[in-house]
Design a protein around this motif. Structure first.
Motif, PDB file in Angstrom:
ATOM      1  N   ALA A  64       0.923  -1.177  -0.062  1.00  0.00           N
ATOM      2  CA  ALA A  64       0.165   0.128   0.017  1.00  0.00           C
ATOM      3  C   ALA A  64       0.786   1.217  -0.086  1.00  0.00           C
ATOM      4  N   VAL A  65       1.850   1.355   0.884  1.00  0.00           N
ATOM      5  CA  VAL A  65       2.953   2.228   0.955  1.00  0.00           C
ATOM      6  C   VAL A  65       3.442   2.575  -0.588  1.00  0.00           C
ATOM      7  N   ILE A  66       3.736   1.375  -1.189  1.00  0.00           N
ATOM      8  CA  ILE A  66       4.649   1.678  -2.565  1.00  0.00           C
ATOM      9  C   ILE A  66       3.577   2.109  -3.504  1.00  0.00           C
ATOM     10  N   GLU A  67       2.461   1.655  -3.510  1.00  0.00           N
ATOM     11  CA  GLU A  67       1.617   2.450  -4.383  1.00  0.00           C
ATOM     12  C   GLU A  67       0.793   3.636  -4.190  1.00  0.00           C
ATOM     13  N   HIS A  68       0.881   4.137  -2.909  1.00  0.00           N
ATOM     14  CA  HIS A  68       0.491   5.212  -2.659  1.00  0.00           C
ATOM     15  C   HIS A  68       1.350   6.510  -2.737  1.00  0.00           C
ATOM     16  N   CYS A  69       2.946   5.979  -2.493  1.00  0.00           N
ATOM     17  CA  CYS A  69       3.846   6.883  -2.825  1.00  0.00           C
ATOM     18  C   CYS A  69       4.819   6.827  -3.780  1.00  0.00           C
ATOM     19  N   GLY A  70       4.688   5.851  -4.706  1.00  0.00           N
ATOM     20  CA  GLY A  70       5.243   5.719  -5.806  1.00  0.00           C
ATOM     21  C   GLY A  70       6.742   5.210  -5.728  1.00  0.00           C
ATOM     22  N   PHE A  71       7.001   4.548  -4.535  1.00  0.00           N
ATOM     23  CA  PHE A  71       8.326   3.760  -4.211  1.00  0.00           C
ATOM     24  C   PHE A  71       8.864   2.656  -5.060  1.00  0.00           C
ATOM     25  N   ASN A  72      10.000   2.582  -5.471  1.00  0.00           N
ATOM     26  CA  ASN A  72      10.314   1.276  -5.894  1.00  0.00           C
ATOM     27  C   ASN A  72      10.448   0.304  -4.894  1.00  0.00           C
ATOM     28  N   PRO A  73       9.642  -0.845  -5.447  1.00  0.00           N
ATOM     29  CA  PRO A  73       9.595  -1.896  -4.341  1.00  0.00           C
ATOM     30  C   PRO A  73      11.123  -2.717  -3.985  1.00  0.00           C
ATOM     31  N   ASP A  74      11.855  -2.629  -4.864  1.00  0.00           N
ATOM     32  CA  ASP A  74      13.047  -3.281  -4.889  1.00  0.00           C
ATOM     33  C   ASP A  74      14.002  -2.163  -3.744  1.00  0.00           C
ATOM     34  N   GLU A  75      13.726  -1.181  -3.573  1.00  0.00           N
ATOM     35  CA  GLU A  75      14.446  -0.230  -2.750  1.00  0.00           C
ATOM     36  C   GLU A  75      13.925  -0.084  -1.324  1.00  0.00           C
ATOM     37  N   LEU A  76      12.996  -0.855  -0.879  1.00  0.00           N
ATOM     38  CA  LEU A  76      12.257  -0.813   0.427  1.00  0.00           C
ATOM     39  C   LEU A  76      11.949  -2.031   1.036  1.00  0.00           C
ATOM     40  N   ALA A  77      12.373  -2.000   2.022  1.00  0.00           N
ATOM     41  CA  ALA A  77      12.252  -3.722   2.745  1.00  0.00           C
ATOM     42  C   ALA A  77      11.561  -3.170   4.168  1.00  0.00           C
ATOM     43  N   ARG A  78      10.664  -4.378   4.446  1.00  0.00           N
ATOM     44  CA  ARG A  78      10.132  -4.070   5.624  1.00  0.00           C
ATOM     45  C   ARG A  78      10.981  -4.960   6.721  1.00  0.00           C
ATOM     46  N   VAL A  79      11.053  -4.377   7.849  1.00  0.00           N
ATOM     47  CA  VAL A  79      11.785  -4.973   9.066  1.00  0.00           C
ATOM     48  C   VAL A  79      10.849  -5.920   9.873  1.00  0.00           C
ATOM     49  N   ASN A  80      11.048  -7.269   9.649  1.00  0.00           N
ATOM     50  CA  ASN A  80       9.866  -8.153  10.206  1.00  0.00           C
ATOM     51  C   ASN A  80      10.208  -8.313  11.977  1.00  0.00           C
ATOM     52  N   GLU A  81      11.331  -7.784  12.303  1.00  0.00           N
ATOM     53  CA  GLU A  81      11.822  -7.996  13.620  1.00  0.00           C
ATOM     54  C   GLU A  81      10.996  -6.756  14.528  1.00  0.00           C
ATOM     55  N   PHE A  82      10.542  -5.772  13.841  1.00  0.00           N
ATOM     56  CA  PHE A  82       9.685  -4.544  14.528  1.00  0.00           C
ATOM     57  C   PHE A  82       8.338  -4.800  14.495  1.00  0.00           C
ATOM     58  N   ASN A  83       7.719  -4.834  15.580  1.00  0.00           N
ATOM     59  CA  ASN A  83       6.577  -5.391  15.928  1.00  0.00           C
ATOM     60  C   ASN A  83       6.009  -4.475  17.170  1.00  0.00           C
ATOM     61  N   HIS A  84       5.254  -3.518  16.828  1.00  0.00           N
ATOM     62  CA  HIS A  84       4.644  -2.724  17.799  1.00  0.00           C
ATOM     63  C   HIS A  84       3.118  -2.291  17.379  1.00  0.00           C
ATOM     64  N   TRP A  85       2.256  -2.159  18.463  1.00  0.00           N
ATOM     65  CA  TRP A  85       0.827  -2.008  18.118  1.00  0.00           C
ATOM     66  C   TRP A  85       0.516  -1.081  19.167  1.00  0.00           C
ATOM     67  N   ALA A  86      -0.777  -0.019  18.926  1.00  0.00           N
ATOM     68  CA  ALA A  86      -1.209   0.663  19.787  1.00  0.00           C
ATOM     69  C   ALA A  86      -2.749   0.693  19.653  1.00  0.00           C
ATOM     70  N   GLN A  87      -3.447   0.837  20.959  1.00  0.00           N
ATOM     71  CA  GLN A  87      -4.880   0.753  20.857  1.00  0.00           C
ATOM     72  C   GLN A  87      -5.040   2.431  20.949  1.00  0.00           C
ATOM     73  N   THR A  88      -6.318   2.547  20.048  1.00  0.00           N
ATOM     74  CA  THR A  88      -6.683   3.822  19.810  1.00  0.00           C
ATOM     75  C   THR A  88      -8.253   3.687  20.007  1.00  0.00           C
ATOM     76  N   GLY A  89      -8.792   4.924  20.098  1.00  0.00           N
ATOM     77  CA  GLY A  89     -10.214   4.695  20.309  1.00  0.00           C
ATOM     78  C   GLY A  89     -11.070   4.134  19.144  1.00  0.00           C
ATOM     79  N   SER A  90     -10.445   4.150  17.927  1.00  0.00           N
ATOM     80  CA  SER A  90     -11.189   3.417  16.741  1.00  0.00           C
ATOM     81  C   SER A  90     -10.500   2.119  16.562  1.00  0.00           C
TER      82      SER A  90
END
Length: 147
Positions: A64-90
């Motif tokens: 979704a980020v690649i599509e929205h921002c037009g980034f090259n998918p070969d130049e963007l990696a997701r760091v799987n070890e980072f796993n954070h969540w927040a509870q919001t009103g929604s």
């Protein structure tokens, strides 16, 4: 879910690490370090749910980020070890870490999104909750040597 919809339930921390100079950079948009927007003030850290549904999938968010921002998918990696969540009103919001793998930080691409890359030392005026997340990113990438 379409990219704008998926981004309402997810946030992204972008980073670039230059292993040669050991420079770790993060973009900031106004006062937030999260894209596409800061978490609501009442957001509280939460544990990862037992089941991660598709709207929180790391790969779906990256796409979704690649599509929205037009980034090259070969130049963007997701760091799987980072796993954070927040509870919001929604409901829950997942925070993802996406690392640019380019030689240099893509400053122009980030500026096109209204962001400005800075080292962590120049981000001290940001929200403490966001700085704590950056500290974890720092420890993960620099300390543990996550590629």
């Amino acid at each position: 879910m379409t990219p704008p919809d998926i981004l309402t339930h997810n946030r992204v921390i972008f980073t670039h690490f230059d292993s040669y100079s050991a420079a770790l950079l993060f973009p900031r948009w106004g006062t937030t370090l999260l894209w596409p927007a800061a978490l609501p003030e009442q957001a509280e850290q939460m544990r990862s749910p037992a089941v991660v549904t598709p709207e929180f999938s790391g790969q779906a968010v990256k796409q979704a980020v690649i599509e929205h921002c037009g980034f090259n998918p070969d130049e963007l990696a997701r760091v799987n070890e980072f796993n954070h969540w927040a509870q919001t009103g929604s409901g829950p919001v997942r925070i993802h870490l996406l690392r640019f793998t380019t030689r240099d930080a893509p400053k122009a691409a980030m500026q096109a999104l209204g962001g400005d890359f800075k080292p962590i030392s120049l981000l001290r005026a940001s929200a403490m909750s966001e700085l704590l997340l950056l500290r974890e990113v720092f420890n993960l990438i620099v300390g543990a040597g996550v590629p």
